[in-house]
Write a protein that holds these residues in place. Structure first.
Motif, PDB file in Angstrom:
ATOM      1  N   ALA A   1     -35.111  74.092  -0.614  1.00 38.77           N
ATOM      2  CA  ALA A   1     -35.337  72.821  -1.020  1.00 38.77           C
ATOM      3  C   ALA A   1     -36.292  72.869  -2.365  1.00 38.77           C
ATOM      4  O   ALA A   1     -36.188  72.278  -3.446  1.00 38.77           O
ATOM      5  N   ALA A   2     -37.240  73.773  -2.080  1.00 40.01           N
ATOM      6  CA  ALA A   2     -38.329  74.112  -3.360  1.00 40.01           C
ATOM      7  C   ALA A   2     -37.492  74.600  -4.578  1.00 40.01           C
ATOM      8  O   ALA A   2     -37.897  74.115  -5.646  1.00 40.01           O
ATOM      9  N   VAL A   3     -36.950  75.763  -4.317  1.00 39.99           N
ATOM     10  CA  VAL A   3     -36.056  76.348  -5.430  1.00 39.99           C
ATOM     11  C   VAL A   3     -35.232  75.337  -6.015  1.00 39.99           C
ATOM     12  O   VAL A   3     -35.092  75.397  -7.300  1.00 39.99           O
ATOM     13  N   THR A   4     -34.468  74.617  -5.296  1.00 40.52           N
ATOM     14  CA  THR A   4     -33.658  73.641  -5.886  1.00 40.52           C
ATOM     15  C   THR A   4     -34.367  72.736  -6.849  1.00 40.52           C
ATOM     16  O   THR A   4     -33.741  72.393  -8.075  1.00 40.52           O
ATOM     17  N   ARG A   5     -35.370  72.232  -6.303  1.00 36.60           N
ATOM     18  CA  ARG A   5     -36.230  71.334  -7.195  1.00 36.60           C
ATOM     19  C   ARG A   5     -36.619  72.225  -8.498  1.00 36.60           C
ATOM     20  O   ARG A   5     -36.397  71.667  -9.508  1.00 36.60           O
ATOM     21  N   ILE A   6     -37.329  73.586  -8.223  1.00 39.30           N
ATOM     22  CA  ILE A   6     -37.942  74.051  -9.465  1.00 39.30           C
ATOM     23  C   ILE A   6     -36.688  74.586 -10.323  1.00 39.30           C
ATOM     24  O   ILE A   6     -36.939  74.331 -11.598  1.00 39.30           O
ATOM     25  N   PHE A   7     -35.633  75.020  -9.913  1.00 39.19           N
ATOM     26  CA  PHE A   7     -34.456  75.444 -10.943  1.00 39.19           C
ATOM     27  C   PHE A   7     -34.029  74.339 -11.480  1.00 39.19           C
ATOM     28  O   PHE A   7     -33.503  74.346 -12.640  1.00 39.19           O
ATOM     29  N   GLY A   8     -34.057  73.150 -10.765  1.00 38.54           N
ATOM     30  CA  GLY A   8     -33.457  71.995 -11.416  1.00 38.54           C
ATOM     31  C   GLY A   8     -34.287  71.620 -12.589  1.00 38.54           C
ATOM     32  O   GLY A   8     -33.979  70.641 -13.436  1.00 38.54           O
TER      33      GLY A   8
ATOM     34  N   PRO B   1     -32.322  73.758 -18.136  1.00 38.88           N
ATOM     35  CA  PRO B   1     -30.937  73.418 -18.465  1.00 38.88           C
ATOM     36  C   PRO B   1     -29.928  73.957 -17.311  1.00 38.88           C
ATOM     37  O   PRO B   1     -30.225  74.962 -16.478  1.00 38.88           O
ATOM     38  N   GLU B   2     -28.990  73.197 -16.937  1.00 44.66           N
ATOM     39  CA  GLU B   2     -28.135  73.375 -15.908  1.00 44.66           C
ATOM     40  C   GLU B   2     -27.472  74.770 -15.603  1.00 44.66           C
ATOM     41  O   GLU B   2     -27.677  75.447 -14.549  1.00 44.66           O
ATOM     42  N   GLU B   3     -27.194  75.208 -16.734  1.00 46.88           N
ATOM     43  CA  GLU B   3     -26.481  76.605 -16.658  1.00 46.88           C
ATOM     44  C   GLU B   3     -27.640  77.846 -16.219  1.00 46.88           C
ATOM     45  O   GLU B   3     -27.239  78.572 -15.316  1.00 46.88           O
ATOM     46  N   GLN B   4     -28.673  77.807 -16.837  1.00 44.94           N
ATOM     47  CA  GLN B   4     -29.765  78.714 -16.421  1.00 44.94           C
ATOM     48  C   GLN B   4     -30.298  78.466 -15.034  1.00 44.94           C
ATOM     49  O   GLN B   4     -30.537  79.379 -14.228  1.00 44.94           O
ATOM     50  N   GLY B   5     -30.526  77.200 -14.727  1.00 43.58           N
ATOM     51  CA  GLY B   5     -30.842  76.761 -13.360  1.00 43.58           C
ATOM     52  C   GLY B   5     -29.953  77.322 -12.318  1.00 43.58           C
ATOM     53  O   GLY B   5     -30.234  78.073 -11.271  1.00 43.58           O
ATOM     54  N   ALA B   6     -28.748  77.240 -12.524  1.00 45.67           N
ATOM     55  CA  ALA B   6     -27.613  77.510 -11.656  1.00 45.67           C
ATOM     56  C   ALA B   6     -27.449  79.074 -11.372  1.00 45.67           C
ATOM     57  O   ALA B   6     -27.696  79.917 -10.501  1.00 45.67           O
ATOM     58  N   ALA B   7     -27.901  79.651 -12.629  1.00 47.08           N
ATOM     59  CA  ALA B   7     -27.823  81.258 -12.504  1.00 47.08           C
ATOM     60  C   ALA B   7     -29.236  81.737 -11.544  1.00 47.08           C
ATOM     61  O   ALA B   7     -29.130  82.731 -11.018  1.00 47.08           O
ATOM     62  N   PHE B   8     -30.100  81.186 -11.918  1.00 43.77           N
ATOM     63  CA  PHE B   8     -31.222  81.475 -11.008  1.00 43.77           C
ATOM     64  C   PHE B   8     -31.073  81.136  -9.690  1.00 43.77           C
ATOM     65  O   PHE B   8     -31.547  82.057  -8.739  1.00 43.77           O
ATOM     66  N   LEU B   9     -30.494  80.193  -9.237  1.00 44.54           N
ATOM     67  CA  LEU B   9     -30.451  79.666  -7.644  1.00 44.54           C
ATOM     68  C   LEU B   9     -29.529  80.696  -7.334  1.00 44.54           C
ATOM     69  O   LEU B   9     -29.548  81.041  -6.140  1.00 44.54           O
TER      70      LEU B   9
END
Lengths: 192, 192
Positions: free
Chosen positions: A93-100, A103-111
């Motif tokens: 839950a924490a990383v979903t919040r933080i990577f959110g 920008p969507e593409e970069q956040g999804a790559a980190f997740l």
């Protein structure tokens, strides 16, 4: 650009998450940010010993982000028994919040990197987990077992907790550590 | 394996090298190990804004090793004038010693990354330097100019010191920072 700035300032908080190891020679405890830096360099240095061919840049990416969930949950000693499912859910839950924040593409790559590390299924994730497990062992071996003694962790618990992952991801590293851990046992560097 | 272990324990000392910035919310100063971690993630997050096509894994490698020379020399505030040639020579001697602990091929690879960062000639090195320059600015902007005020650093000196490298390596980041720095000037967040 503001999204990236919000993200990089949010993850600054990992510098305040302390672990149980003291860097040899220092009075304070290690934090998870500097730990992440050190294991990224350990992975690069050990890449030729990985148990299978790996994409090293993905390993490094995983190690740089793998602890970010601790910003909301804090660090937990690797030898705590139980509660790991709840803890993992909280970290997710924490990383979903933080990577959110990104920008969507970069956040999804980190997740995706965070999840790959967590699932330990790819050769890259297995190698990354081996390196993450090994680093506190190496620090304890150079620190007369400081965090093992302070937290009452026995030789048997250390071996049980770390050997499988280190063998799976970096067999040569386990061969090295097995000998050193036995020496440490003879020196009395473990808790009861 | 022992060579890698000797290296990873030697670089542990970077955790004791303190900088002039306090992580927002913390009483202590930032150290160069956690700084290196943070800028590696900033580089990954900003990669699409680099001034030229880059090999991101080389950028990350550069950022993870770029401060290791400080283990022997300590950190120097970016705004100190003069003495940089002597300082660079001392850092070069330090990293030659430290990378020399590793098996030859890996040590040479790290030294090449360190030198590439230092020379600022490739697109990767220019982007990496831009990110390294920008991070303390971002922290100061979120910290009411703490290290600028504590060290008497003026708006003009900040702009003179960081603008060229940030523009060269990551123009969009400079566009963002120029506006924020002007706002900070109006807030009185700089030294005299």
């Amino acid at each position: 650009m503001q999204q990236v700035v919000d993200f990089i300032l949010e993850i600054d908080k990992l510098k305040a998450v302390t672990r149980k190891i003291r860097p040899p020679g220092l009075d304070r405890y290690e934090n998870s940010a500097e730990h992440s830096w050190q294991i990224a360099l350990l992975a690069i240095s050990l890449a030729s010993h990985a148990g299978a061919p790996i994409d090293l840049s993905r390993v490094v990416g995983m190690l740089l982000v793998h602890d970010l969930g601790e910003i909301d949950t804090g660090d937990t000693l690797a030898f705590v028994e139980g509660g790991w499912d709840e803890r993992k859910a909280a970290e997710r839950a924490a990383v979903t919040r933080i990577f959110g924040l990104l920008p969507e593409e970069q956040g999804a790559a980190f997740l995706a990197l965070w999840q790959e590390f967590d699932q330990e299924e790819t050769p890259e994730a297995r190698f990354a987990n081996a390196v993450d497990r090994a680093m506190p062992v190496l620090l304890n071996l150079s620190n007369q077992g400081q965090s093992w003694r302070e937290n009452g962790v026995s030789y048997e618990r250390v071996v049980r907790r770390v050997s499988g992952q280190i063998k799976a991801g970096c067999p040569a590293l386990w061969d090295y550590l097995a000998v050193r851990l036995e020496e440490a046992r003879q020196q009395g560097w473990f808790g009861a």
